[in-house]
Design a protein around this motif. Structure first.
Motif, PDB file in Angstrom:
ATOM      1  N   VAL A 154       7.505  10.589  10.947  1.00 14.09           N
ATOM      2  CA  VAL A 154       6.512  10.686   9.876  1.00 14.09           C
ATOM      3  C   VAL A 154       5.261   9.960  10.352  1.00 14.09           C
ATOM      4  O   VAL A 154       5.343   8.902  10.981  1.00 14.09           O
ATOM      5  CB  VAL A 154       7.008  10.091   8.544  1.00 14.09           C
ATOM      6  N   THR A 155       4.095  10.534  10.052  1.00 14.12           N
ATOM      7  CA  THR A 155       2.822  10.000  10.518  1.00 14.12           C
ATOM      8  C   THR A 155       1.900   9.775   9.327  1.00 14.12           C
ATOM      9  O   THR A 155       1.717  10.682   8.499  1.00 14.12           O
ATOM     10  CB  THR A 155       2.144  10.973  11.503  1.00 14.12           C
ATOM     11  N   THR A 156       1.340   8.576   9.209  1.00 13.56           N
ATOM     12  CA  THR A 156       0.444   8.285   8.095  1.00 13.56           C
ATOM     13  C   THR A 156      -0.865   9.045   8.264  1.00 13.56           C
ATOM     14  O   THR A 156      -1.416   9.147   9.361  1.00 13.56           O
ATOM     15  CB  THR A 156       0.160   6.779   7.974  1.00 13.56           C
ATOM     16  N   LEU A 157      -1.382   9.580   7.139  1.00 14.54           N
ATOM     17  CA  LEU A 157      -2.621  10.349   7.158  1.00 14.54           C
ATOM     18  C   LEU A 157      -3.729   9.723   6.321  1.00 14.54           C
ATOM     19  O   LEU A 157      -4.909   9.856   6.650  1.00 14.54           O
ATOM     20  CB  LEU A 157      -2.372  11.772   6.637  1.00 14.54           C
ATOM     21  N   ARG A 158      -3.339   9.053   5.225  1.00 17.23           N
ATOM     22  CA  ARG A 158      -4.353   8.585   4.259  1.00 17.23           C
ATOM     23  C   ARG A 158      -3.706   7.597   3.291  1.00 17.23           C
ATOM     24  O   ARG A 158      -2.525   7.701   2.982  1.00 17.23           O
ATOM     25  CB  ARG A 158      -4.897   9.801   3.495  1.00 17.23           C
ATOM     26  N   GLU A 159      -4.498   6.645   2.797  1.00 15.90           N
ATOM     27  CA  GLU A 159      -3.996   5.658   1.851  1.00 15.90           C
ATOM     28  C   GLU A 159      -4.116   6.153   0.405  1.00 15.90           C
ATOM     29  O   GLU A 159      -4.877   7.058   0.096  1.00 15.90           O
ATOM     30  CB  GLU A 159      -4.764   4.336   1.988  1.00 15.90           C
ATOM     31  N   ASN A 160      -3.320   5.518  -0.447  1.00 18.46           N
ATOM     32  CA  ASN A 160      -3.401   5.669  -1.905  1.00 18.46           C
ATOM     33  C   ASN A 160      -3.147   7.089  -2.375  1.00 18.46           C
ATOM     34  O   ASN A 160      -3.907   7.653  -3.156  1.00 18.46           O
ATOM     35  CB  ASN A 160      -4.757   5.177  -2.426  1.00 18.46           C
ATOM     36  N   LEU A 161      -2.054   7.669  -1.915  1.00 15.15           N
ATOM     37  CA  LEU A 161      -1.580   8.965  -2.397  1.00 15.15           C
ATOM     38  C   LEU A 161      -0.107   8.847  -2.746  1.00 15.15           C
ATOM     39  O   LEU A 161       0.675   8.306  -1.972  1.00 15.15           O
ATOM     40  CB  LEU A 161      -1.744  10.069  -1.339  1.00 15.15           C
ATOM     41  N   GLU A 162       0.274   9.364  -3.917  1.00 17.53           N
ATOM     42  CA  GLU A 162       1.669   9.319  -4.338  1.00 17.53           C
ATOM     43  C   GLU A 162       2.111  10.674  -4.867  1.00 17.53           C
ATOM     44  O   GLU A 162       1.339  11.407  -5.481  1.00 17.53           O
ATOM     45  CB  GLU A 162       1.867   8.249  -5.420  1.00 17.53           C
ATOM     46  N   VAL A 214      -1.845  18.331  -4.300  1.00 14.12           N
ATOM     47  CA  VAL A 214      -2.152  17.643  -5.547  1.00 14.12           C
ATOM     48  C   VAL A 214      -1.302  16.382  -5.581  1.00 14.12           C
ATOM     49  O   VAL A 214      -0.158  16.382  -5.124  1.00 14.12           O
ATOM     50  CB  VAL A 214      -1.891  18.545  -6.777  1.00 14.12           C
ATOM     51  N   PHE A 215      -1.861  15.298  -6.087  1.00 16.95           N
ATOM     52  CA  PHE A 215      -1.155  14.018  -6.038  1.00 16.95           C
ATOM     53  C   PHE A 215      -1.670  13.105  -7.139  1.00 16.95           C
ATOM     54  O   PHE A 215      -2.704  13.379  -7.774  1.00 16.95           O
ATOM     55  CB  PHE A 215      -1.349  13.346  -4.670  1.00 16.95           C
ATOM     56  N   LYS A 216      -0.965  12.015  -7.368  1.00 15.72           N
ATOM     57  CA  LYS A 216      -1.440  10.990  -8.293  1.00 15.72           C
ATOM     58  C   LYS A 216      -2.013   9.841  -7.469  1.00 15.72           C
ATOM     59  O   LYS A 216      -1.464   9.460  -6.436  1.00 15.72           O
ATOM     60  CB  LYS A 216      -0.322  10.525  -9.224  1.00 15.72           C
ATOM     61  N   LYS A 217      -3.134   9.294  -7.950  1.00 13.76           N
ATOM     62  CA  LYS A 217      -3.863   8.252  -7.234  1.00 13.76           C
ATOM     63  C   LYS A 217      -4.095   7.064  -8.160  1.00 13.76           C
ATOM     64  O   LYS A 217      -4.495   7.234  -9.315  1.00 13.76           O
ATOM     65  CB  LYS A 217      -5.210   8.805  -6.760  1.00 13.76           C
ATOM     66  N   ARG A 218      -3.831   5.879  -7.649  1.00 13.68           N
ATOM     67  CA  ARG A 218      -4.120   4.665  -8.423  1.00 13.68           C
ATOM     68  C   ARG A 218      -5.633   4.440  -8.454  1.00 13.68           C
ATOM     69  O   ARG A 218      -6.285   4.402  -7.414  1.00 13.68           O
ATOM     70  CB  ARG A 218      -3.423   3.458  -7.811  1.00 13.68           C
ATOM     71  N   GLN A 268       0.829  -1.192   0.000  1.00 16.33           N
ATOM     72  CA  GLN A 268       0.000   0.000   0.000  1.00 16.33           C
ATOM     73  C   GLN A 268       0.870   1.250   0.000  1.00 16.33           C
ATOM     74  O   GLN A 268       2.023   1.218   0.443  1.00 16.33           O
ATOM     75  CB  GLN A 268      -0.897   0.029   1.248  1.00 16.33           C
ATOM     76  N   THR A 269       0.304   2.345  -0.510  1.00 17.29           N
ATOM     77  CA  THR A 269       0.974   3.643  -0.398  1.00 17.29           C
ATOM     78  C   THR A 269       0.165   4.530   0.543  1.00 17.29           C
ATOM     79  O   THR A 269      -1.065   4.433   0.625  1.00 17.29           O
ATOM     80  CB  THR A 269       1.101   4.346  -1.758  1.00 17.29           C
ATOM     81  N   TYR A 270       0.882   5.421   1.245  1.00 19.62           N
ATOM     82  CA  TYR A 270       0.258   6.298   2.240  1.00 19.62           C
ATOM     83  C   TYR A 270       0.811   7.709   2.100  1.00 19.62           C
ATOM     84  O   TYR A 270       2.003   7.896   1.805  1.00 19.62           O
ATOM     85  CB  TYR A 270       0.553   5.812   3.665  1.00 19.62           C
ATOM     86  N   LEU A 271      -0.048   8.681   2.338  1.00 18.12           N
ATOM     87  CA  LEU A 271       0.411  10.042   2.559  1.00 18.12           C
ATOM     88  C   LEU A 271       0.912  10.137   3.988  1.00 18.12           C
ATOM     89  O   LEU A 271       0.222   9.723   4.924  1.00 18.12           O
ATOM     90  CB  LEU A 271      -0.731  11.039   2.353  1.00 18.12           C
TER      91      LEU A 271
END
Length: 342
Positions: free
Chosen positions: A238-246, A258-262, A225-228
């Protein structure tokens, strides 16, 4: 087999190898000549003075020039209100680049050592080197903080594409105020779901800095998984905030990323769509660009973002409104890694 026949076969083999060698030299020479030949119908490019300050002419764009010719890969500049106009080339070559507040970071090939490699070079406003660090892999992302005091970069140390899963990255941070260099964000403490998190598969990439010069955002990948993540340089966390942000990029007013999302159902080779995240409400807005964008987007201002897509000579730059309205438009041909100054 007779001796004469053996000699004949050997002679033919030698002649064939020689021909192959000559052909390789001719092709290499042709490619070198092509690089020195200006791109037909391309932008006008001349060598001149270039700085990382706006100057008297107002806002400018500094970028990696991709137009074929003697100035390919050099940092070049155009007025922000005339992006397709004549370009001024600097003589400084970069594979990735970013700049803010008179500081630049240039990821470039390093051919001066025993073995070819890459290095990160920090530049002052006159493009003079003020710091340099060797890179452990292929350059892919670079950022400077709004105040020009921090620099970050990411390289591939295994694999060469974010599209798949078989890759490894290394992201480094440099504080120009103190000279403190963090070779890898993986040394920071990770806070995930309220707990300290450790895993051997952790990767970071795509740093973007806040105006306070200590907070940053980035992508964390682990467990498929990817995380913001939000980072704190002071606490080294570093603290995770949300999934699926790159590859997040913070807006100038500090309110949105602004980010790219799968997106499920898209091709594995082109899986991303651009979105904007409002940090107060955590609401996502898809942007009007429907093509897959593999880039760390930049903001021209609080209303518009710019990104690269493949072009005839490597990459072209496009812009689109950051509120989901409008339509994408080509901003510049044969350009990559822009920084908007002023």
């Amino acid at each position: 087999m007779t001796l004469r026949r053996r000699i004949l076969i050997l002679t033919c083999a030698v002649v064939l190898l020689a021909a192959v060698g000559v052909l390789a030299v001719v092709r290499a020479s042709s490619r070198a000549d092509e690089k020195d030949r200006p791109q037909a119908g391309g932008p006008q490019i001349t060598r001149g003075g270039l700085t990382l300050t706006p100057g008297e002419g107002g806002r400018r764009i500094v970028f990696r020039n991709m137009a074929w010719g003697p100035h390919r890969d050099e940092l070049a500049s155009v007025p922000a209100d005339a992006p397709e106009g004549p370009r001024t080339a600097s003589g400084v070559s970069c594979l990735r680049f970013h700049s803010a507040a008179g500081t630049g970071v240039c990821l470039q090939a390093d051919k001066g050592g025993v073995q070819d490699g890459y290095k990160a070079v920090v530049l002052d406003a006159r493009l003079k080197e003020v710091a340099s660090h060797p890179l452990a892999g292929i350059p892919t992302r670079a950022r400077v903080s709004p105040g020009g005091h921090l620099a970050a970069w990411t390289v591939f140390v295994g694999g060469d594409s974010y599209a798949g899963t078989n890759f490894s990255t290394r992201t480094s941070l440099l504080d120009l105020r103190t000279g403190k260099y963090d070779a890898s964000l993986e040394d920071f403490t990770i806070r995930k779901d309220g707990k300290t998190y450790r895993n051997a598969d952790v990767n970071f990439w795509g740093v973007t800095f806040a105006a306070d010069e200590k907070t940053f955002y980035a992508t964390l990948a682990t467990g498929g998984q990817t995380y913001l993540v939000r980072g704190d340089l002071t606490g080294r966390t570093v603290t995770t905030l949300r999934e699926n942000l790159e590859c997040p990029s913070l807006s100038p007013d500090g309110t949105r990323l602004v980010f790219k999302k799968r997106v499920p159902g898209l091709s594995a080779d082109a899986p991303w769509r651009l979105h904007v995240l409002d940090l107060a409400s955590m609401r996502e807005t898809p942007l009007a660009e429907e093509r897959s964008v593999d880039d760390q987007v930049v903001w021209t201002d609080d209303h518009t973002v710019v990104y690269s897509l493949p072009g005839d000579f490597g990459a072209d730059l496009y812009s689109v409104p950051a509120d989901g309205s409008g339509a994408p438009a080509r901003l510049m041909a044969s350009a990559l890694a822009p920084a908007f100054l002023g």
